[in-house]
Design an enzyme around this catalytic site. Structure first.
Site, PDB file in Angstrom:
ATOM      1  N   ASP A   1       0.886  -1.169   0.000  1.00  0.00           N
ATOM      2  CA  ASP A   1       0.000   0.000   0.000  1.00  0.00           C
ATOM      3  C   ASP A   1       0.921   1.216   0.000  1.00  0.00           C
ATOM      4  OD1 ASP A   1      -1.642   2.116   0.595  1.00  0.00           O
ATOM      5  OD2 ASP A   1      -2.252   1.383   2.569  1.00  0.00           O
TER       6      ASP A   1
ATOM      7  N   LYS B   1       2.853  11.244  -3.752  1.00  0.00           N
ATOM      8  CA  LYS B   1       1.723  10.608  -4.438  1.00  0.00           C
ATOM      9  C   LYS B   1       0.742  11.654  -4.982  1.00  0.00           C
ATOM     10  CE  LYS B   1      -1.614   6.958  -3.402  1.00  0.00           C
ATOM     11  NZ  LYS B   1      -2.045   6.071  -2.315  1.00  0.00           N
TER      12      LYS B   1
ATOM     13  N   GLU C   1      -7.162   0.591  -4.079  1.00  0.00           N
ATOM     14  CA  GLU C   1      -7.073   0.488  -2.617  1.00  0.00           C
ATOM     15  C   GLU C   1      -8.384   0.007  -1.985  1.00  0.00           C
ATOM     16  OE1 GLU C   1      -5.593   4.386  -1.724  1.00  0.00           O
ATOM     17  OE2 GLU C   1      -3.659   3.902  -2.626  1.00  0.00           O
TER      18      GLU C   1
ATOM     19  N   ASP D   1     -12.738   5.492   1.715  1.00  0.00           N
ATOM     20  CA  ASP D   1     -11.285   5.527   1.898  1.00  0.00           C
ATOM     21  C   ASP D   1     -10.785   6.975   1.864  1.00  0.00           C
ATOM     22  OD1 ASP D   1      -8.552   5.310   1.748  1.00  0.00           O
ATOM     23  OD2 ASP D   1      -8.514   3.952   0.039  1.00  0.00           O
TER      24      ASP D   1
END
Ligand code: AMP
Length: 528
Positions: free
Chosen positions: A8, A70, A171, A193
């Site tokens: 992850d 990211k 994810e 999420d």
């Protein structure tokens, strides 16, 4: 046998897991922690630090300490989301020749892919250390709402550090996989999420080991960082009002404020009030100035309520796209560190009319799902689950007048493949230009341009006679491929793709070679 791992790769924290027999298990990092800050720091002595040691450099060496990469990966320097962000980052970003983003740190320019590669390399080392064996293959997770550029860039980051990507998975899907695997429950599930930099909502159906994603939606520029920024904005404004000094221009002060804001935000998930103390943050007329503030939970909630509202609007959209009423949802799974905030939990519970599933660690479940998926791909857990994911965006081409013609619709189950016939508009036309885009707007220019390609070598013929079948494919990683076939001759047409972003194969190779030299240099010095 070499082990496979699940990673992850988070905005703020990353996590790695493997299958210990039939049990998805987290691999601790070299400091013994289950999660690793997604931070890379370049020291004055030429060392590259990753994780906690890098994070500790953030205050003393802010210009050379890169976090939240990211948020930059696969993005264009001039994209609207970047507006305002670059001024808030303590490290410098510049525009690459193709409009991508480059990061200036440690006296060099790095692509976001290279920075992410340092994080992946560190996680790979942690896994090898823990498992006592080589690790060469991994499943890596990305936000469901990542587009093709962002997925491709994540894959490139893995290639740079010598990891073969078995699959890129979303994810929330990974989280649901781990959850469903553990609980063996059937039903309709919503995975909410909210991580450090991105928000995703996925609606899926679990039936006897088949995980069927029905819809996915999100915002790749909405996450915990935005909650921090609200506190930072408040502190800066209070300081400006009190002392007439704008601390946003002071990188060192700003970094200290950022850390204190994030810490206060986390604390307010557990206590009702906390203090922010930043002594000697600045000076004026020979006097030291300090920040000393009390912040309580309800004030934080008033500063950030609209951010939570934004996530719920997206949830509503995802339900509509799944053609599902909220009453049909059997379980809500919370993923991402920001879901620890009580306001988020309460509002989500109110929206879905049920409390979120208990006993889930939002920081670890995604990596566990990735490890599970890795073992499924390797055939070790094949009979346990089947994953049917969807594409988060429509794929299509630009047609006349700048409109967008969708070819594969959003929320289509992947892998997906569709063929469309094309022809010429002029007599004896030898080449046709096709512009491939991803997005939902009817206007081509409002969507993400993926590539342009020319169909060349068309046999001379009157306009409209040649038939060229163009095939659009989205593979199981969500990555797009285009090919073309001349129906008349049965020949595959030569397709020249000019990607609108990302590293070119030659650039990627150069980076890999440079990194290999760095790694062998480090091995000789006995460094990690
Ligand atoms: P992730 O990307 O899933 O690692 O999420 C990281 C985000 O979660 C960061 O913005 C953190 O500040 C935030 N976070 C972590 N713990 C908490 C907490 N206890 N309360 C609120 N936010 C948190």
């Amino acid at each position: 046998m070499a082990e496979v791992i699940g990673i992850d790769l988070g905005t703020t924290y990353s996590c790695v897991a493997f299958m210990d027999g039939n049990i998805p298990t987290i691999i601790p990092n070299l400091e013994g922690n289950n999660t690793t800050p997604s931070v890379v720091s370049f020291t004055g002595t030429g060392q590259v630090l990753v994780g906690l040691p890098a994070w500790r450099q953030a205050i003393t060496n802010p210009e050379n300490t890169v976090y939240s990469v990211k948020r930059l990966i696969g993005k264009k320097y001039n994209s609207p989301e970047m507006e305002g962000l670059s001024s808030r980052l303590p490290y410098r970003i510049v525009e690459a020749a193709n409009g991508d983003i480059l990061i200036e740190a440690g006296g060099r320019l790095y692509s976001p892919q290279e920075i992410s590669a340092y994080i992946l390399e560190y996680l790979k080392k942690c896994a090898e250390n823990y498992l006592g064996t080589k690790v060469e293959e991994a499943v890596i997770t990305v936000p469901a709402y990542f587009n093709d550029h962002q997925r491709q860039a994540t894959k490139d980051a893995a290639t740079i550090c010598g990891l073969n990507v078995l699959r890129i998975i979303n994810e929330p899907t990974a989280a649901s996989l781990a959850y469903g695997f553990n609980t063996r429950k059937n039903g309709q599930v919503a995975v909410y999420d909210l991580g450090g930099g991105t928000f995703d909502i996925t609606v899926l159906e679990i039936q006897d080991g088949v995980f069927h994603v029905l819809s996915t939606s999100g915002d790749t520029f909405l996450g915990g960082d935005d909650f921090d920024n609200r506190i930072i904005g408040w502190l800066l404004e209070e300081f400006r009002k009190e002392h007439g000094i704008d601390l946003s221009q002071d990188r060192f002060a700003l970094q200290r404020i950022r850390e204190a804001a994030e810490k206060a935000k986390r604390e307010l998930s557990f206590v009702l009030e906390t203090e922010i103390n930043l002594p000697f943050i600045s000076s004026s007329g020979g006097n030291s100035l300090h920040i000393q503030k009390t912040i309580n939970r309800s004030f934080l909630e008033s500063l950030t309520a609209d951010l939570v509202d934004r996530t719920l609007t997206i949830c509503q959209k995802a339900l509509e796209e799944a053609r599902m009423d909220v009453s049909k949802i059997d379980e809500v799974i919370l993923v991402g560190g920001q879901t620890r905030m009580p306001l988020v939990r309460d509002r989500v519970a109110e929206f879905f009319r049920r409390p979120p599933a208990a006993r889930i660690n939002p920081d670890e479940i995604v990596a566990m799902g990735a490890a599970l998926q890795a073992s499924i791909i390797k055939g070790e857990s094949r009979d346990l689950v089947l994953l049917l994911d969807v594409t988060p965006f429509s794929l299509g081409i630009e047609t006349e007048n700048g409109t967008f013609q969708k070819i594969i619709e959003k929320n289509t189950t992947i892998p997906a493949r569709k063929t469309m016939p094309f022809t010429t508009v002029e007599d004896n036309q030898r080449r046709v230009r096709i512009h491939v885009l991803q997005g939902e707007s009817p206007l081509a220019r409002e969507n993400t341009s993926l590539a342009t390609f020319d169909l060349v070598g068309i046999e001379p013929a009157p306009a409209g006679v040649p038939q060229i079948d163009v095939t659009f494919e989205i593979d199981a990683d969500g990555i797009i491929k285009v090919s073309a076939r001349d129906v008349g001759t049965g020949r595959e047409q030569k397709v020249e793709i000019k990607p609108s972003a990302g590293l070119l194969p030659g650039e990627l190779q150069q980076i890999i070679e440079r990194r290999q030299k760095e790694v062998s240099g480090r091995d000789e010095e006995g460094l990690l």
